[in-house]
Each structure stands twice: as C-alpha cells, then as structure tokens.
Design a protein around this motif. Sequence first.
Motif, PDB file in Angstrom:
ATOM      1  N   PRO A  61      78.177  48.311 104.278  1.00  0.00           N
ATOM      2  CA  PRO A  61      79.029  49.469 103.981  1.00  0.00           C
ATOM      3  C   PRO A  61      80.494  49.036 103.878  1.00  0.00           C
ATOM      4  O   PRO A  61      80.921  48.095 104.571  1.00  0.00           O
ATOM      5  N   TRP A  62      81.246  49.708 103.054  1.00  0.00           N
ATOM      6  CA  TRP A  62      82.639  49.289 102.855  1.00  0.00           C
ATOM      7  C   TRP A  62      83.432  49.370 104.151  1.00  0.00           C
ATOM      8  O   TRP A  62      84.394  48.618 104.347  1.00  0.00           O
ATOM      9  N   THR A  63      83.020  50.236 105.067  1.00  0.00           N
ATOM     10  CA  THR A  63      83.713  50.353 106.352  1.00  0.00           C
ATOM     11  C   THR A  63      83.488  49.139 107.247  1.00  0.00           C
ATOM     12  O   THR A  63      84.218  48.922 108.209  1.00  0.00           O
ATOM     13  N   HIS A  64      82.456  48.328 106.932  1.00  0.00           N
ATOM     14  CA  HIS A  64      82.124  47.169 107.759  1.00  0.00           C
ATOM     15  C   HIS A  64      82.214  45.862 106.970  1.00  0.00           C
ATOM     16  O   HIS A  64      81.675  44.839 107.394  1.00  0.00           O
ATOM     17  N   GLY A  65      82.894  45.893 105.850  1.00  0.00           N
ATOM     18  CA  GLY A  65      82.999  44.707 105.008  1.00  0.00           C
ATOM     19  C   GLY A  65      83.631  43.519 105.711  1.00  0.00           C
ATOM     20  O   GLY A  65      83.324  42.362 105.388  1.00  0.00           O
ATOM     21  N   LYS A 112      81.465  40.525 107.153  1.00  0.00           N
ATOM     22  CA  LYS A 112      80.831  39.482 106.347  1.00  0.00           C
ATOM     23  C   LYS A 112      81.441  38.108 106.627  1.00  0.00           C
ATOM     24  O   LYS A 112      80.714  37.151 106.927  1.00  0.00           O
ATOM     25  N   VAL A 148      73.993  44.944 100.734  1.00  0.00           N
ATOM     26  CA  VAL A 148      75.450  45.074 100.755  1.00  0.00           C
ATOM     27  C   VAL A 148      75.864  45.835 102.006  1.00  0.00           C
ATOM     28  O   VAL A 148      75.284  46.868 102.351  1.00  0.00           O
TER      29      VAL A 148
END
Length: 270
Positions: A238-242, A245, A236
């Motif tokens: 990191p939420w900072t680099h979502g 995707k 998964v």
Amino acid sequence: MGSRLVNAVKTSRPIIRAKDAGGAAVGENVQAPPNAEEESQRAAAESAPVLLKQMSHPASPKVHRTLSVDSRLSCVFTEAPEGRQPYEAPADKVTPIGSSRLHDVGVPRIAELFRGDDFLSKFLRDSKRARDLCMTPWSESRQAQGAFVRKCTGVLPVPQDFPKVVHRLVNLPSETRVSAMFRMHQQETSLVFSIHFCSHDVPFGESFHVHETIVFSPDSGTVQATNWVEIMWVKVLPWTHGILKAIIEQKFQGDALGSRLVKAIRNSCA
C-alpha cells in the motif's frame, strides 16, 4: 359386513398428491434404499488415494506436515529474480553482497555436507533458532538434470531491531511460520546453492520472497563462496507503507544466511 368391505376399499385406494419438480410427492419423506449411504461411502473410500484416506481419519502430525510441505511448495518458488531458473547464479550485472574463502575443503565435500540429512536442519536451528522444522528428502528437479530440491517449513523468531518507523506502521510478531525451498546444482567444477523462502505471519510477509544464492567455486587451492540476496516483490505494498520496501531489502541483505552457512561448513570440516 358390507360396510366394512366398502371402508376397506376406500382406505386401500392410493392417495394422489401434487408432485414437486423432482417427481416426489410433496409432503412425503423420500428415503434412500437401506444401506445406500454406507455403500456410497465405502465405494468412495476404496477409490480414493491412500493419502486422502489417511486424511479422512485422525492422522499423525507427520502425515499432515509432509502433505503440507509438498502441497504448498510444489507449485510455488519456481522462478528466480529476473526470470532466470532458480538453480542458476545471478547475472554479472547483479552485485553480490559479499564473498569469503574456505580453506582445506573442496566443492565435492561441501556438496556432500548439504546432501546429509541433518546438516541443514542443524544449521537452521543453530544459526536462526528455528523450531518445528519439517523437511522433505532431496529429490532431483524436473527442471534441470543434476539439480536437486529440498522443501522445508518451520518457525523462526522475528528480528525486532527495526527502525522506529517500522514499529509505528506495523505490529511485529515474536515469530513467524516460514516456507522454504533449497536447491543445489553441482556443475563441472562449482556448486550453486540457493534458498528461496517466504515469511507468512509478519505484516506483508507474503508480499515478497527472499532468494539467496551462494556459489562455491575453486580458486587457487581454496573455495570461494560468493553470496547474493535478491528480494522478489510478488504484491505491491500500500502507498501508506511504501517506505517499508527499502527497509525490508536492506534488512535481509544485511542478515544473509550465506556468511553463516560458510561458518557452519568451516565448523563441520574442522
């Protein structure tokens, strides 16, 4: 004379010292019997496999690279998206990214090209500017009769034409090491060819695998090549680099190897 005899008896008397937990006297330097270390090394060397003996001495780059390809890929890339076998075509619900037709060439001829020693390496060098390629020979898969596997490592240039947001989030290298697995499964009338690879040196490159499938099937005197590109996320982000995707998936689907492979087949059969 008497005093010398008494002194000799005193000096020959054994010295009793405290013992440590292992039974050796504290303060003594306990040494192995002569040549024991050499004997141990010789016995270990004689019982080691041939490849391990080669690794214990300066070996040629070819030996190390062959070991690297086999060891890193033998236990990975064993599944395709949605849990299907990697030599199988995607289900009908998976939309292909495109298709094209090949004229004046049949499926057996395409399989013959793929089985050649130099076709795939030349294709990667010409179409992707690959270097330092190391490929194993084709070998029959243990997962399915009639399916063949070929492993590959090399270095590829990294595209730099990403949106500005990507360059703000990560630093892209100029090139990356790549590990790939080629699979070929010749069925009754069609041929399934797949490429499964991972980029090791790009940011989050080992968080996903790219699985590309090309199915060559006869159609009205021609061969239709249908191409799918699927991204398998194994970690998964990191939420900072979502946001990366969707960009990564779009990039690999727009820069698929399938159309380039069809072009290379046309040139080889011209």
